[in-house]
Motif scaffolding. Structure first.
Motif, short mmCIF file in Angstrom:
data_model
loop_
_atom_site.label_atom_id
_atom_site.label_comp_id
_atom_site.label_asym_id
_atom_site.label_seq_id
_atom_site.Cartn_x
_atom_site.Cartn_y
_atom_site.Cartn_z
N ILE A 1 0.84 -1.20 0.00
CA ILE A 1 0.00 0.00 0.00
C ILE A 1 0.88 1.25 0.00
CG2 ILE A 1 -1.70 1.36 1.28
CD1 ILE A 1 -2.79 -1.19 -0.05
N MET A 2 0.54 2.16 -0.89
CA MET A 2 1.16 3.48 -0.94
C MET A 2 0.10 4.49 -0.51
SD MET A 2 3.11 5.28 -4.19
CE MET A 2 1.81 4.96 -5.39
N SER A 3 0.33 5.18 0.61
CA SER A 3 -0.65 6.12 1.11
C SER A 3 0.01 7.07 2.10
CB SER A 3 -1.80 5.38 1.79
OG SER A 3 -2.88 6.26 2.09
N TYR A 4 -0.79 7.92 2.71
CA TYR A 4 -0.30 8.80 3.76
C TYR A 4 0.10 7.96 4.98
CZ TYR A 4 -2.44 12.77 1.31
OH TYR A 4 -2.79 13.72 0.39
N LYS B 1 -2.07 4.74 7.86
CA LYS B 1 -1.64 3.34 7.91
C LYS B 1 -2.54 2.49 8.81
CE LYS B 1 2.20 0.39 9.32
NZ LYS B 1 3.58 0.34 9.88
N ASP B 2 -2.83 2.95 10.02
CA ASP B 2 -3.63 2.15 10.95
C ASP B 2 -5.06 1.97 10.45
OD1 ASP B 2 -1.43 1.92 12.57
OD2 ASP B 2 -2.05 3.49 13.97
N VAL B 3 -5.63 3.03 9.89
CA VAL B 3 -7.00 2.96 9.38
C VAL B 3 -7.08 1.95 8.23
CG1 VAL B 3 -8.83 4.25 8.21
CG2 VAL B 3 -7.51 5.34 10.04
N ILE B 4 -6.16 2.06 7.30
CA ILE B 4 -6.16 1.18 6.12
C ILE B 4 -5.91 -0.27 6.53
CG2 ILE B 4 -4.87 0.64 4.02
CD1 ILE B 4 -4.48 3.71 3.71
N THR B 5 -4.94 -0.47 7.41
CA THR B 5 -4.62 -1.83 7.85
C THR B 5 -5.83 -2.49 8.50
OG1 THR B 5 -2.29 -1.26 8.20
CG2 THR B 5 -3.14 -3.19 9.36
N LYS B 6 -6.52 -1.77 9.37
CA LYS B 6 -7.69 -2.31 10.06
C LYS B 6 -8.78 -2.70 9.06
CE LYS B 6 -11.02 -1.11 13.71
NZ LYS B 6 -11.43 -0.05 14.68
N TYR C 1 -8.45 -3.50 5.83
CA TYR C 1 -8.04 -4.66 5.04
C TYR C 1 -8.07 -5.95 5.86
CZ TYR C 1 -6.52 -2.38 0.68
OH TYR C 1 -6.48 -1.73 -0.52
N GLU C 2 -7.64 -5.87 7.11
CA GLU C 2 -7.58 -7.08 7.93
C GLU C 2 -8.97 -7.66 8.19
OE1 GLU C 2 -5.14 -6.02 11.28
OE2 GLU C 2 -3.30 -6.61 10.21
N LYS C 3 -10.01 -6.83 8.11
CA LYS C 3 -11.37 -7.33 8.28
C LYS C 3 -11.76 -8.33 7.18
CE LYS C 3 -13.42 -3.45 10.81
NZ LYS C 3 -14.40 -2.32 10.75
N VAL C 4 -11.08 -8.23 6.02
CA VAL C 4 -11.38 -9.17 4.92
C VAL C 4 -10.23 -10.15 4.70
CG1 VAL C 4 -12.96 -7.58 3.78
CG2 VAL C 4 -10.52 -7.54 3.18
N GLY C 5 -9.33 -10.21 5.66
CA GLY C 5 -8.28 -11.21 5.60
C GLY C 5 -7.05 -10.83 4.81
N LEU C 6 -6.88 -9.55 4.49
CA LEU C 6 -5.68 -9.09 3.78
C LEU C 6 -4.74 -8.38 4.75
CD1 LEU C 6 -7.18 -7.62 0.47
CD2 LEU C 6 -6.01 -9.81 0.78
N HIS C 7 -3.45 -8.64 4.58
CA HIS C 7 -2.45 -7.98 5.42
C HIS C 7 -1.61 -7.07 4.55
CE1 HIS C 7 0.38 -7.18 8.60
NE2 HIS C 7 1.38 -7.55 7.80
N PRO C 8 -1.80 -5.77 4.66
CA PRO C 8 -1.05 -4.84 3.80
C PRO C 8 0.36 -4.58 4.33
CG PRO C 8 -2.55 -3.61 5.19
CD PRO C 8 -2.80 -5.06 5.49
N PHE C 9 1.29 -4.38 3.40
CA PHE C 9 2.65 -4.00 3.74
C PHE C 9 2.88 -2.55 3.30
CE2 PHE C 9 2.78 -8.56 3.58
CZ PHE C 9 3.68 -8.91 4.57
N PHE C 10 3.65 -1.82 4.09
CA PHE C 10 3.97 -0.43 3.81
C PHE C 10 5.50 -0.26 3.80
CE2 PHE C 10 -0.12 -0.62 5.80
CZ PHE C 10 -0.89 0.38 5.23
N TYR C 11 5.96 0.72 3.02
CA TYR C 11 7.38 1.06 3.10
C TYR C 11 7.51 2.19 4.11
CZ TYR C 11 12.22 1.71 1.78
OH TYR C 11 13.58 1.76 1.81
N GLU C 12 8.36 1.98 5.12
CA GLU C 12 8.45 2.90 6.24
C GLU C 12 9.59 3.90 6.07
OE1 GLU C 12 6.15 2.81 8.39
OE2 GLU C 12 5.35 0.76 8.44
#
Length: 398
Positions: free
Chosen positions: A309-312, A316-321, A323-334
């Motif tokens: 995921i590329m985003s603000y 990160k926490d909002v998007i991760t939560k 996605y995880e509700k549908v079983g996806l685990h997003p990765f971010f570049y920190e």
């Protein structure tokens, strides 16, 4: 898209599975090309200094317009560093500029366009004085004054107004004639030579000269070996390996005022409408990502593909939560990963450049509407041969 099958797999799925391997082959080819001791010569018409503004991707779009204009006017384009986004320091980054050669492969670009770096021109004795500024419509003084950051000045320049640029032979000839007395000319560029160059330019060969030349330039601006190596290490350590298939998605609420609505307990599209120009994004990005993930998994196997995921950073926490509700685990570049690579504190803008290279290399890239960052990734993927069905945009409901 229907088509003949290879085994049991439709052609579009094969293309999706092979996209990241193809991008690596192109990167390897670019490394080889860059080692070739070949460079286009300086052009006889003089130099074109692109005056660039707004965020980094807007500036890159302007640079590509300059590469088009340079060819038309028979002028060598002066390539200079890219300015960080105006609020970079407030977001935890730094002020200043990013070195062009850190971001992009200058040698590869010089094999396809007549370019000179600002540093080279200075070493040859140029005093940093732009002799004439050509502008399309009203001159934008705030843009022109920003050249001071590069120790370049247009203070005593002659200003020439050309009206609207339409890429016709007569307009180009008029510009060339007006510029003829001047060795170094500056042109403010942001969607002046190619309409919608930041986002929304047609991603197809149209036969229109400036449009097609712009897309060709998109394929010549490849990231530097440093940026590609950073991307490679991220894929190896965080995305499961260099050959692991993945989807990259750009989740960009627009405008920046829209961010606060994403943090609310309940998202209200109607109430957010004044701040969110792509307010439908919140409602669809999860489900549409799932659909594309299923399409990719039909080829590579269930659970075999990753999600980048590329985003603000603040989302990160909002998007991760979500996605995880549908079983996806997003990765971010920190930012911490990038600063460990570079060895110094860097900018949010630089982080975005690495994220774009990761997104470029993805099997499938899903973009956000009204975003120059999405626009630059889509343009490069098109220009370098990645099937556009693997470069969709999240749907909008206007």
């Amino acid at each position: 898209m229907s088509g003949t099958s290879h085994g049991a797999l439709p052609i579009r799925q094969l293309l999706a599975a092979k996209a990241s391997k193809a991008s690596r082959r192109r990167a390897s080819s670019a490394d080889q090309d860059s080692a070739v001791p070949k460079r286009l010569p300086r052009l006889s018409g003089g130099y074109l200094f692109p005056i660039l503004a707004f965020g980094p991707n807007n500036q890159i779009a302007g640079l590509k317009e300059a590469l088009v204009l340079g060819r038309l006017l028979n002028r060598t384009v002066v390539v200079h560093d890219i300015r960080n986004i105006y609020h970079d320091a407030k977001k935890g980054g730094v002020k200043g500029r990013m070195g062009f050669k850190l971001l992009y492969d200058f040698d590869y670009l010089a094999q396809h366009h007549s370019v000179v770096s600002l540093e080279e021109l200075r070493a040859e004795g140029w005093d940093g004085r732009i002799e004439a500024v050509g502008h399309f419509g009203k001159a934008i003084w705030s843009w022109i004054k920003m050249t001071v950051e590069l120790n370049v000045t247009a203070e005593s320049a002659t200003y020439i107004e050309f009206g609207r640029f339409d890429c016709t032979k007569s307009v180009v000839q008029r510009m060339a004639k007006k510029f003829m007395p001047y060795k170094v000319v500056g042109v403010p560029l942001a969607q002046k030579v190619v309409p919608n160059s930041m986002y929304g330019v047609e991603l197809k060969w149209t036969g229109k000269q400036c449009h097609d030349m712009y897309l060709q330039a998109s394929g010549h601006l490849i990231k530097s070996s440093r940026m590609r190596n950073i991307t490679r290490r991220f894929r190896e350590t965080k995305l499961g390996g260099a050959d692991t298939p993945y989807i990259a998605a750009h989740i960009r609420p627009y405008t920046d005022l829209c961010l606060k609505w994403w943090h609310k307990e309940t998202y209200d599209k109607a109430k957010a409408a004044g701040d969110c120009k792509n307010g439908h994004l919140y409602l669809v990005f999860v489900n549409e990502t799932v659909q594309h993930m299923r399409r990719l998994e039909e080829t590579v196997g269930r659970g075999k593909a990753k999600l980048f995921i590329m985003s603000y950073p603040e989302l990160k926490d909002v998007i991760t939560k979500m996605y995880e509700k549908v079983g996806l685990h997003p990765f971010f570049y920190e930012m911490s990963d990038l600063e460990a690579e570079l060895g110094y504190k860097t900018s949010i803008s630089m982080l975005g450049m690495v994220e774009q290279e990761i997104s470029y290399q993805a099997n499938i890239f899903i973009g956000s509407s009204i975003s120059s960052m999405t626009g630059m990734v889509m343009q490069e993927r098109f220009a370098r041969g990645i099937p556009m069905e693997n470069t969709p945009v999240f749907s909008s409901n206007k």
